[in-house]
Write a protein that holds these residues in place. Structure first.
Motif, short mmCIF file in Angstrom:
data_model
loop_
_atom_site.label_atom_id
_atom_site.label_comp_id
_atom_site.label_asym_id
_atom_site.label_seq_id
_atom_site.Cartn_x
_atom_site.Cartn_y
_atom_site.Cartn_z
N GLN A 17 10.17 -14.19 -15.11
CA GLN A 17 10.47 -14.10 -13.68
C GLN A 17 9.19 -14.30 -12.85
O GLN A 17 8.20 -13.58 -13.05
CB GLN A 17 11.06 -12.72 -13.38
CG GLN A 17 11.36 -12.49 -11.93
CD GLN A 17 12.02 -11.13 -11.72
OE1 GLN A 17 12.64 -10.59 -12.63
NE2 GLN A 17 11.86 -10.58 -10.54
N PRO A 18 9.18 -15.29 -11.94
CA PRO A 18 7.98 -15.46 -11.11
C PRO A 18 7.72 -14.23 -10.24
O PRO A 18 8.67 -13.59 -9.78
CB PRO A 18 8.33 -16.67 -10.23
CG PRO A 18 9.47 -17.34 -10.91
CD PRO A 18 10.22 -16.26 -11.62
N VAL A 19 6.47 -13.92 -10.07
CA VAL A 19 6.11 -12.70 -9.32
C VAL A 19 5.53 -13.10 -7.97
O VAL A 19 4.64 -13.95 -7.90
CB VAL A 19 5.06 -11.88 -10.11
CG1 VAL A 19 4.71 -10.60 -9.36
CG2 VAL A 19 5.59 -11.57 -11.49
N PRO A 20 6.03 -12.52 -6.88
CA PRO A 20 5.49 -12.88 -5.56
C PRO A 20 4.07 -12.38 -5.39
O PRO A 20 3.68 -11.38 -6.01
CB PRO A 20 6.44 -12.17 -4.58
CG PRO A 20 7.09 -11.10 -5.36
CD PRO A 20 7.11 -11.54 -6.78
N PRO A 21 3.28 -13.06 -4.56
CA PRO A 21 1.92 -12.57 -4.29
C PRO A 21 1.99 -11.21 -3.58
O PRO A 21 2.97 -10.92 -2.90
CB PRO A 21 1.32 -13.65 -3.38
CG PRO A 21 2.46 -14.41 -2.84
CD PRO A 21 3.58 -14.28 -3.81
N PRO A 22 0.96 -10.39 -3.76
CA PRO A 22 1.01 -9.05 -3.14
C PRO A 22 1.04 -9.13 -1.61
O PRO A 22 0.52 -10.08 -1.03
CB PRO A 22 -0.28 -8.38 -3.63
CG PRO A 22 -1.16 -9.50 -4.06
CD PRO A 22 -0.29 -10.61 -4.49
N ALA A 23 1.64 -8.11 -1.02
CA ALA A 23 1.73 -8.07 0.45
C ALA A 23 0.37 -7.74 1.04
O ALA A 23 -0.41 -7.01 0.42
CB ALA A 23 2.74 -7.01 0.86
N PRO A 24 0.07 -8.28 2.23
CA PRO A 24 -1.19 -7.89 2.88
C PRO A 24 -1.19 -6.38 3.17
O PRO A 24 -0.13 -5.81 3.42
CB PRO A 24 -1.18 -8.68 4.19
CG PRO A 24 -0.08 -9.67 4.09
CD PRO A 24 0.86 -9.20 3.04
N GLU A 27 0.36 -5.21 6.55
CA GLU A 27 1.62 -5.87 6.90
C GLU A 27 2.44 -5.06 7.91
O GLU A 27 2.94 -5.60 8.90
CB GLU A 27 2.46 -6.12 5.64
CG GLU A 27 3.69 -6.96 5.93
CD GLU A 27 4.45 -7.31 4.65
OE1 GLU A 27 4.50 -8.50 4.32
OE2 GLU A 27 4.97 -6.39 3.99
N ARG B 29 10.37 -9.03 0.11
CA ARG B 29 9.30 -9.96 -0.28
C ARG B 29 9.72 -10.81 -1.49
O ARG B 29 9.51 -12.02 -1.51
CB ARG B 29 8.03 -9.17 -0.59
CG ARG B 29 6.79 -10.00 -0.70
CD ARG B 29 5.54 -9.14 -0.69
NE ARG B 29 4.39 -10.02 -0.65
CZ ARG B 29 3.95 -10.61 0.43
NH1 ARG B 29 4.53 -10.41 1.59
NH2 ARG B 29 2.91 -11.42 0.40
N PHE B 33 10.47 -14.82 -1.37
CA PHE B 33 9.58 -15.60 -2.26
C PHE B 33 10.40 -16.50 -3.19
O PHE B 33 10.12 -17.70 -3.32
CB PHE B 33 8.71 -14.64 -3.08
CG PHE B 33 7.98 -15.30 -4.22
CD1 PHE B 33 6.94 -16.18 -3.99
CD2 PHE B 33 8.35 -15.04 -5.54
CE1 PHE B 33 6.27 -16.80 -5.05
CE2 PHE B 33 7.69 -15.65 -6.60
CZ PHE B 33 6.65 -16.53 -6.35
#
Lengths: 109, 173
Positions: A17-24, A27, B29, B33
């Motif tokens: 499963q692709p992992v989203p980049p971390p949130a700023p 945010e 998120r 994404f």
């Protein structure tokens, strides 16, 4: 749905499963600031809407006869000439036609 | 220019909003994404929560807050995709193999992402919600506002297409 057909696919998707980049970090703060910021009216948010508004305004101006970017049209010139000549030949030229009448008389002589 | 101000939050409304953010921001998120790629993810998360904020006063609880937020996130991502049509271009740019990337399973993850990008938006949404968010077809049908049978058939066709794509790429499944 034939589950067996997809068992390996399900495993593969679960494993990779692709992992989203971390949130700023900030945010939520940025979000709150955005909520406080005034939002422009909807009709100003789209350049297309603005273009339509400008085009409609120009069309209305043209239709009411202001025609800011145009010279007198052929119809107006023709009607001016016809009415002036008509007045001249009917003798109804008023004070402005005196000189013309004199010239005409001299020509006939 | 006359600006329209969003209604200033009542303190309780703001607290509710913050609680919703704390509980659901990771899920939002992940959904945006998977549906729209990494390029616009921050903007889309913000857009989703702005929509949540605007709809908070009119949310009547006819569905659960989770379902409602999923629906907003999916719609924000799909609206963005329809408007920009940058998804495929962006994804292809992102998925160019990086020789320095030695992360375990990185190639497989990129294959999954590329496979998803080849699906239609409707099919992609169903796969993302079912496989990555662990939702049932009943929950998906409520979120996407489609009959459950439609959700099931979309899932079937999407998985068939994914399976074909991955096999073509040499993955043994």
């Amino acid at each position: 749905m034939s589950d067996e057909k997809f068992t390996k696919l399900d495993d593969f998707l679960a494993k990779h499963q692709p992992v989203p980049p971390p949130a700023p970090q900030d945010e939520l703060l940025r979000l709150k600031n955005r909520l406080k910021r005034p939002t422009p009216p909807f009709w100003l948010r789209s350049p297309l809407v603005v273009s339509y508004a400008v085009a409609a305004t120009l069309l209305v101006v043209w239709m009411v006869g202001v025609r800011p970017f145009s010279s007198p049209d052929r119809g107006e010139i023709d009607s001016f000439v016809v009415s002036t000549l008509g007045d001249f030949y009917s003798g109804d030229v008023g004070d402005d036609g005196d000189e013309l009448n004199e010239l005409l008389a001299l020509t006939e002589e | 220019m006359k600006a329209i101000n969003l209604p200033m939050p009542e303190s309780t409304e703001l607290e509710t909003f913050e609680a919703l953010y704390a509980r659901h921001h990771r899920m939002v998120r992940a959904v945006v994404f998977h549906l729209s790629g990494a390029m616009e993810i921050d903007d889309l998360v913000q857009e989703t929560f702005v929509r949540i904020w605007k709809g908070l006063s009119s949310f009547r609880g006819s569905s659960s807050a989770k379902t409602w937020i999923y629906r907003i996130a999916v719609n924000a991502a799909l609206d963005h995709g329809r408007k920009a049509r940058r998804w495929k271009f962006g994804l292809l740019k992102e998925t160019m193999p990086d020789p320095k990337n030695h992360e375990q399973g990185a190639v497989e993850k990129e294959l999954v992402r590329k496979g998803l990008s080849l699906l239609s938006e409707e099919h992609r949404a169903v796969v993302v919600l079912h496989h990555f968010e662990g939702l049932s077809t009943s929950e998906i049908s409520e979120i996407l506002e489609i009959p459950e049978g439609t959700a099931r058939s979309r899932l079937y066709y999407a998985k068939t297409a994914l399976l074909e794509f991955l096999k073509k790429q040499g993955v043994s499944l």
